[in-house]
Write a protein that holds these residues in place. Structure first.
Motif: not given
Length: 221
Positions: A173-187
């Protein structure tokens, strides 16, 4: 970039928290197995109105006292407070976008004042039977598989460039946020889809690593 607007967006469960708040609630209420199954499927495939309603139904008749106790005792990942304070000092607007329920979060925030640093909070509203002070088993859904859309609207409202957005999460469900972010971090023990979509993965439990990633990206360390 120093004078440009910046936005950091976080998931809650298994991101800022060490575990899943809904599973903690279900465990306290005596039915953790089914909640765990629903959460695992949701983590892989995304949140839906249906599986959020199923999770709320599992908590039906849980007392608000039990919910409060669970919220107060949720485990926060190492370094969350310091990391959030550092982001604020660097001019970031902080947003929490999570499918978690609002009632336990309120008690979590009272116990952990660093959560008051969030400027915007998006959570799902757990239904309450006020006359009996118990969970009704229903939920008002605000966040499901639409985190990217929530971020898009927030980005437009705050007028933040995509390159100045940091997104942190652990699930599909966080993939959509990642696609709009310059820096995306999976935890942590993130899903395969989240790890593939993110441009960084922190496998450990120390949230100070987020600041190290920002410094490396900005060439300051």
């Amino acid at each position: 970039m120093a004078n440009e607007r910046k936005l950091a967006v976080f998931d809650l469960d298994s991101t800022l928290l060490e575990g899943e708040s809904m599973e903690a609630l279900a465990k306290a209420h005596g039915n953790p197995g089914r909640m765990r199954e629903i959460n695992r499927e949701s983590g892989r495939k995304g949140m839906t109105r249906r599986n959020l309603s199923q999770r709320a139904a599992l908590l039906k008749k849980m007392s608000l006292g039990e919910v409060a106790k669970v919220g107060r005792n949720l485990s926060v990942r190492k370094g969350v407070g310091e990391m959030l304070k550092e982001l604020k000092s660097r001019g970031y607007t902080l947003a929490l976008v999570s499918g978690s329920f609002d009632v336990p979060f309120r008690h979590l925030a009272r116990q952990n004042p660093e959560f008051a640093l969030f400027d915007h909070v998006y959570l799902n509203r757990l239904g309450i039977n006020r006359g009996k002070n118990r969970v009704s088993g229903k939920v008002s859904v605000r966040v499901k598989n639409n985190k990217g859309e929530i971020l898009r609207k927030l980005q437009r409202k705050l007028q933040v460039k995509s390159g100045n957005i940091l997104a942190v999460g652990d699930a599909h469900s966080d993939v959509g946020m990642f696609s709009r972010a310059g820096i995306s971090i999976a935890i942590g023990n993130a899903t395969e889809s989240a790890i593939k979509a993110a441009n960084h993965h922190i496998s450990g439990n120390d949230m100070h690593e987020i600041i190290k990633i920002l410094d490396l990206r900005n060439g300051t360390k």
